[in-house]
Design a protein around this motif. Structure first.
Motif, PDB file in Angstrom:
ATOM      1  N   GLY A  12       0.808  -1.195   0.000  1.00  0.00           N
ATOM      2  CA  GLY A  12       0.000   0.000   0.000  1.00  0.00           C
ATOM      3  C   GLY A  12       0.850   1.257   0.000  1.00  0.00           C
ATOM      4  O   GLY A  12       1.869   1.346  -0.679  1.00  0.00           O
ATOM      5  N   VAL A  13       0.432   2.235   0.825  1.00  0.00           N
ATOM      6  CA  VAL A  13       1.119   3.518   0.872  1.00  0.00           C
ATOM      7  C   VAL A  13       2.562   3.345   1.341  1.00  0.00           C
ATOM      8  O   VAL A  13       3.443   4.117   0.967  1.00  0.00           O
ATOM      9  N   GLY A  14       2.828   2.314   2.129  1.00  0.00           N
ATOM     10  CA  GLY A  14       4.187   2.068   2.614  1.00  0.00           C
ATOM     11  C   GLY A  14       5.178   1.873   1.488  1.00  0.00           C
ATOM     12  O   GLY A  14       6.353   2.253   1.616  1.00  0.00           O
ATOM     13  N   ASN A  15       4.735   1.306   0.387  1.00  0.00           N
ATOM     14  CA  ASN A  15       5.629   1.134  -0.766  1.00  0.00           C
ATOM     15  C   ASN A  15       6.059   2.478  -1.343  1.00  0.00           C
ATOM     16  O   ASN A  15       7.223   2.671  -1.717  1.00  0.00           O
ATOM     17  N   PHE A  16       5.106   3.414  -1.394  1.00  0.00           N
ATOM     18  CA  PHE A  16       5.437   4.738  -1.904  1.00  0.00           C
ATOM     19  C   PHE A  16       6.355   5.484  -0.937  1.00  0.00           C
ATOM     20  O   PHE A  16       7.261   6.211  -1.364  1.00  0.00           O
ATOM     21  N   GLU A  17       6.122   5.323   0.373  1.00  0.00           N
ATOM     22  CA  GLU A  17       7.007   5.952   1.362  1.00  0.00           C
ATOM     23  C   GLU A  17       8.428   5.408   1.229  1.00  0.00           C
ATOM     24  O   GLU A  17       9.397   6.162   1.306  1.00  0.00           O
ATOM     25  N   ARG A  18       8.527   4.096   1.014  1.00  0.00           N
ATOM     26  CA  ARG A  18       9.841   3.471   0.893  1.00  0.00           C
ATOM     27  C   ARG A  18      10.542   3.939  -0.389  1.00  0.00           C
ATOM     28  O   ARG A  18      11.746   4.217  -0.396  1.00  0.00           O
ATOM     29  N   VAL A  19       9.782   4.026  -1.473  1.00  0.00           N
ATOM     30  CA  VAL A  19      10.362   4.435  -2.761  1.00  0.00           C
ATOM     31  C   VAL A  19      10.790   5.900  -2.729  1.00  0.00           C
ATOM     32  O   VAL A  19      11.917   6.244  -3.104  1.00  0.00           O
ATOM     33  N   LEU A  20       9.893   6.780  -2.273  1.00  0.00           N
ATOM     34  CA  LEU A  20      10.188   8.213  -2.280  1.00  0.00           C
ATOM     35  C   LEU A  20      11.218   8.608  -1.227  1.00  0.00           C
ATOM     36  O   LEU A  20      11.839   9.666  -1.334  1.00  0.00           O
ATOM     37  N   GLY A  21      11.397   7.755  -0.229  1.00  0.00           N
ATOM     38  CA  GLY A  21      12.384   8.050   0.805  1.00  0.00           C
ATOM     39  C   GLY A  21      13.744   7.446   0.535  1.00  0.00           C
ATOM     40  O   GLY A  21      14.688   7.672   1.304  1.00  0.00           O
ATOM     41  N   ALA A  22      13.880   6.692  -0.554  1.00  0.00           N
ATOM     42  CA  ALA A  22      15.139   6.022  -0.862  1.00  0.00           C
ATOM     43  C   ALA A  22      16.019   6.924  -1.722  1.00  0.00           C
ATOM     44  O   ALA A  22      15.558   7.498  -2.713  1.00  0.00           O
ATOM     45  N   SER A  45      15.271  -8.241  -6.919  1.00  0.00           N
ATOM     46  CA  SER A  45      15.001  -8.377  -5.481  1.00  0.00           C
ATOM     47  C   SER A  45      13.615  -8.928  -5.194  1.00  0.00           C
ATOM     48  O   SER A  45      13.294  -9.203  -4.032  1.00  0.00           O
ATOM     49  N   PHE A  46      12.777  -9.068  -6.224  1.00  0.00           N
ATOM     50  CA  PHE A  46      11.410  -9.591  -6.095  1.00  0.00           C
ATOM     51  C   PHE A  46      10.563  -8.784  -5.114  1.00  0.00           C
ATOM     52  O   PHE A  46       9.711  -9.325  -4.421  1.00  0.00           O
ATOM     53  N   ARG A  47      10.820  -7.468  -5.096  1.00  0.00           N
ATOM     54  CA  ARG A  47       9.990  -6.562  -4.304  1.00  0.00           C
ATOM     55  C   ARG A  47       8.984  -5.920  -5.259  1.00  0.00           C
ATOM     56  O   ARG A  47       9.171  -4.796  -5.731  1.00  0.00           O
ATOM     57  N   PHE A  48       7.935  -6.651  -5.541  1.00  0.00           N
ATOM     58  CA  PHE A  48       6.988  -6.209  -6.562  1.00  0.00           C
ATOM     59  C   PHE A  48       6.166  -4.999  -6.109  1.00  0.00           C
ATOM     60  O   PHE A  48       5.692  -4.229  -6.939  1.00  0.00           O
ATOM     61  N   GLY A  49       5.994  -4.844  -4.802  1.00  0.00           N
ATOM     62  CA  GLY A  49       5.256  -3.690  -4.300  1.00  0.00           C
ATOM     63  C   GLY A  49       5.980  -2.389  -4.586  1.00  0.00           C
ATOM     64  O   GLY A  49       5.393  -1.427  -5.106  1.00  0.00           O
ATOM     65  N   THR A  50       7.270  -2.336  -4.242  1.00  0.00           N
ATOM     66  CA  THR A  50       8.040  -1.113  -4.512  1.00  0.00           C
ATOM     67  C   THR A  50       8.241  -0.911  -6.006  1.00  0.00           C
ATOM     68  O   THR A  50       8.288   0.228  -6.484  1.00  0.00           O
ATOM     69  N   ALA A  51       8.353  -2.010  -6.751  1.00  0.00           N
ATOM     70  CA  ALA A  51       8.481  -1.896  -8.205  1.00  0.00           C
ATOM     71  C   ALA A  51       7.220  -1.281  -8.800  1.00  0.00           C
ATOM     72  O   ALA A  51       7.291  -0.417  -9.682  1.00  0.00           O
ATOM     73  N   ALA A  52       6.069  -1.707  -8.311  1.00  0.00           N
ATOM     74  CA  ALA A  52       4.809  -1.138  -8.798  1.00  0.00           C
ATOM     75  C   ALA A  52       4.712   0.339  -8.434  1.00  0.00           C
ATOM     76  O   ALA A  52       4.242   1.167  -9.225  1.00  0.00           O
ATOM     77  N   ALA A  53       5.179   0.702  -7.232  1.00  0.00           N
ATOM     78  CA  ALA A  53       5.178   2.107  -6.821  1.00  0.00           C
ATOM     79  C   ALA A  53       6.087   2.926  -7.716  1.00  0.00           C
ATOM     80  O   ALA A  53       5.754   4.054  -8.110  1.00  0.00           O
ATOM     81  N   LEU A  54       7.241   2.373  -8.070  1.00  0.00           N
ATOM     82  CA  LEU A  54       8.144   3.053  -8.998  1.00  0.00           C
ATOM     83  C   LEU A  54       7.481   3.248 -10.355  1.00  0.00           C
ATOM     84  O   LEU A  54       7.651   4.288 -11.004  1.00  0.00           O
ATOM     85  N   GLY A  55       6.724   2.239 -10.778  1.00  0.00           N
ATOM     86  CA  GLY A  55       6.008   2.354 -12.039  1.00  0.00           C
ATOM     87  C   GLY A  55       5.009   3.500 -12.022  1.00  0.00           C
ATOM     88  O   GLY A  55       4.873   4.243 -13.005  1.00  0.00           O
ATOM     89  N   VAL A  56       4.338   3.667 -10.895  1.00  0.00           N
ATOM     90  CA  VAL A  56       3.377   4.778 -10.753  1.00  0.00           C
ATOM     91  C   VAL A  56       4.110   6.109 -10.779  1.00  0.00           C
ATOM     92  O   VAL A  56       3.654   7.088 -11.383  1.00  0.00           O
ATOM     93  N   VAL A  57       5.271   6.176 -10.108  1.00  0.00           N
ATOM     94  CA  VAL A  57       6.069   7.402 -10.112  1.00  0.00           C
ATOM     95  C   VAL A  57       6.486   7.762 -11.536  1.00  0.00           C
ATOM     96  O   VAL A  57       6.412   8.924 -11.948  1.00  0.00           O
TER      97      VAL A  57
END
Length: 226
Positions: A1-11, A208-220
């Motif tokens: 969920g939103v945690g993926n976007f927080e992780r992506v935007l904070g990296a 890394s098979f982190r599909f949640g953060t990958a999907a968030a990156l796709g949205v970005v």
């Protein structure tokens, strides 16, 4: 969920990849547009074999990105590449340069094949627009004493501006999400020097098979493209 976007935007890796994508896009777009404009103006003139050369002009755009990457990897090879050989003969280099494995030159090395592949689209698009400009406008400009530069500014550019801006928009989107040339050339290396958002997304999903953060990156990427 939103945690993926927080992780992506904070990296920091995300913002580094965003910067690489911006450099790659702008570094490709400006030279490719300039080359395409010059080629369009050249091929708009009448000269022998013009039709055949126009067809050849499209070839770089039609070649798959992976093939382009392999070709440039050979040409820029540190040991037997033709580019190093020519630059040594001209006195620009004193020793061979490992273009694709040096962090200082890797981005340039992936930008150059992308320019070569991109500029024919600009050329063909603007050439089509040039052919729609009535010749009477140039005749009137010459009668009024307009120089070649004034004819370009007041007749040529207004006539091709719409097509040129459309070509810029499309190529910006295509270059921003470019994957195959960068991945086949450097894989995002060395040390992340050419890791664009597309490469980072691929690594997150299939490395890394982190599909949640990958999907968030796709949205970005999608939001940036919009």
């Amino acid at each position: 969920g939103v945690g993926n976007f927080e992780r992506v935007l904070g990296a920091s890796a995300t913002w580094a990849a965003f910067g690489h994508s911006a450099v790659y896009t702008i570094g490709t777009l400006v030279p490719a547009f300039a080359l395409g404009l010059v080629a369009a103006l050249l091929f708009h003139r009448a000269f022998p074999s013009r039709r055949w050369l126009r067809s050849l002009l499209l070839m770089p755009w039609a070649v798959p990105g992976v093939i382009v990457s392999i070709s440039f990897l050979w040409m820029f090879d540190a040991s037997f590449g033709v580019v190093n050989s020519v630059l040594r003969r001209l006195g620009v280099l004193s020793t061979d340069l490992a273009w694709f494995v040096d962090a200082d030159t890797a981005m340039i090395a992936v930008i150059l094949p992308t320019i070569w592949k991109s500029f024919p689209f600009f050329a063909i698009t603007m050439l089509a627009a040039l052919q729609s400009i009535p010749a009477t406008l140039y005749e009137s400009a010459r009668v009024d004493g307009a120089t070649a530069w004034q004819q370009f500014v007041h007749v040529t550019w207004p006539g091709i501006r719409g097509a040129a801006m459309l070509a810029v928009l499309l190529n910006t989107l295509w270059t921003f999400r470019e994957f195959d040339i960068v991945f086949a050339s450097t894989g995002g290396g060395p040390a992340g020097a050419t890791e664009t958002l597309g490469i980072l997304l691929y690594r997150e999903a299939f490395g890394s098979f982190r599909f949640g953060t990958a999907a968030a990156l796709g949205v970005v990427m999608l939001v940036t493209a919009l």
